[in-house]
Design an enzyme around this catalytic site. Structure first.
Site, mmCIF file in Angstrom:
data_model
loop_
_atom_site.group_PDB
_atom_site.id
_atom_site.type_symbol
_atom_site.label_atom_id
_atom_site.label_comp_id
_atom_site.label_asym_id
_atom_site.label_seq_id
_atom_site.Cartn_x
_atom_site.Cartn_y
_atom_site.Cartn_z
ATOM 1 N N SER A 56 5.607 5.966 -2.082
ATOM 2 C CA SER A 56 6.892 5.531 -2.667
ATOM 3 C C SER A 56 8.123 5.277 -1.640
ATOM 4 O O SER A 56 9.150 4.959 -1.768
ATOM 5 C CB SER A 56 7.529 6.246 -3.833
ATOM 6 O OG SER A 56 6.686 6.404 -4.720
ATOM 7 N N ARG A 57 7.380 4.683 -0.391
ATOM 8 C CA ARG A 57 8.439 4.302 0.893
ATOM 9 C C ARG A 57 9.379 5.730 1.045
ATOM 10 O O ARG A 57 10.420 5.411 1.751
ATOM 11 C CB ARG A 57 9.030 3.135 0.508
ATOM 12 C CG ARG A 57 8.529 1.791 0.410
ATOM 13 C CD ARG A 57 7.232 2.064 0.754
ATOM 14 N NE ARG A 57 6.748 0.918 1.631
ATOM 15 C CZ ARG A 57 5.240 0.598 1.827
ATOM 16 N NH1 ARG A 57 4.615 1.783 1.211
ATOM 17 N NH2 ARG A 57 4.912 0.084 2.415
ATOM 18 N N LEU A 58 9.225 6.801 0.682
ATOM 19 C CA LEU A 58 9.909 7.909 0.822
ATOM 20 C C LEU A 58 9.450 8.851 2.138
ATOM 21 O O LEU A 58 8.891 9.758 2.132
ATOM 22 C CB LEU A 58 9.957 8.936 -0.284
ATOM 23 C CG LEU A 58 10.479 8.455 -1.544
ATOM 24 C CD1 LEU A 58 10.634 9.250 -2.779
ATOM 25 C CD2 LEU A 58 12.061 7.841 -1.273
ATOM 26 N N ASP B 269 0.821 -1.214 -0.085
ATOM 27 C CA ASP B 269 0.083 -0.130 0.045
ATOM 28 C C ASP B 269 0.778 1.285 -0.080
ATOM 29 O O ASP B 269 2.059 1.268 0.572
ATOM 30 C CB ASP B 269 -0.820 -0.220 1.263
ATOM 31 C CG ASP B 269 -1.919 -0.925 1.281
ATOM 32 O OD1 ASP B 269 -2.250 -1.510 0.164
ATOM 33 O OD2 ASP B 269 -2.562 -1.240 2.202
#
Length: 236
Positions: A211-213, A23
């Site tokens: 985006s996992r940022l 997600d």
């Protein structure tokens, strides 16, 4: 038959049935100017927001400890019960539990809160100290009577041997404690039970991003210094 090396009971679980990708977090961002100089005040702000946002039991926290010299780590979920200007307080058995053995040899711990509904987590690391019996009694007094009895009866983490009766051994001890305190409104806190305060050297606030940022900010200071907190942004 597939090679056993390739056999996986779980692989890349996703939040939905339509994609194998994780997600995306889209509910917020975190900037330096939004942070209070004190991590205690910042935590209180986030905790209050989590409660008002409907997060289920935001006081639930993963407490991790490690024994020395082995370095073996153990974790369990407990409840945060107090926050003051010194640290984060949880309550438990400190006579027979695994965590009790850990902090005897290595008086340090970490806490990790995860609030999925707001896509936030908080991590705390530092040394620990036991609360006084007097302070522990203040919290113990507001517990449900059954929980007070249970604290006396349970030799937490010790084996209940089935050949000796299993759970019945525990329930027998509960009945014994109930008889001991029958007719007594006030029940004293057991000497082996009480509060543990984690004195933070670092506190990290994590806000999920796409985006996992993710946005991550770490407060840190040396315990012997006890001065102003240094706040740094970390790579995700």
């Amino acid at each position: 038959m597939a090679d056993s090396k390739d056999f996986k009971l779980i692989f890349a679980p996703a939040g939905t049935q339509t994609t194998a990708q994780a997600d995306q977090y889209t509910k917020g961002s975190l900037e330096r100017h939004q942070l209070h100089p004190s991590p205690f005040t910042q935590f209180h702000t986030w905790f209050t927001h989590a409660r008002s946002s409907g997060v289920h039991q935001p006081e639930t926290v993963c407490l991790s400890t490690a024994s020395l010299p082995s370095g073996y780590v153990s974790s369990r979920f407990v409840y945060l019960k107090e926050l003051d200007d010194r640290g984060f307080v949880i309550y438990s058995n400190w006579g027979t539990s695994r965590k009790a053995d850990d902090v005897k040899s290595n008086p340090r711990a970490s806490l990790a809160f995860w609030w999925a509904d707001v896509e936030r987590q908080v991590r705390v690391e530092g040394p620990v100290e036991r609360l006084s019996e007097e302070d522990s009694q203040k919290y113990y007094d507001i517990r449900a009577r059954g929980s007070k009895i249970g604290a006396w009866a349970s030799e937490q983490s010790r084996v209940l041997r089935e050949e000796d009766g299993g759970r019945e051994v525990l329930e027998r001890r509960v009945r014994d404690v109930e008889r001991r305190f029958e007719g007594k409104e006030e029940i004293p806190v057991p000497g082996f039970w009480g509060g543990l305060r984690v004195l933070p050297e670092t506190v990290e606030f994590w806000q999920g991003r796409e985006s996992r940022l993710h946005d991550r900010f770490r407060y840190s200071r040396e315990m012997q210094d006890m001065g102003e907190w240094k706040i740094e942004r970390l790579n995700p």
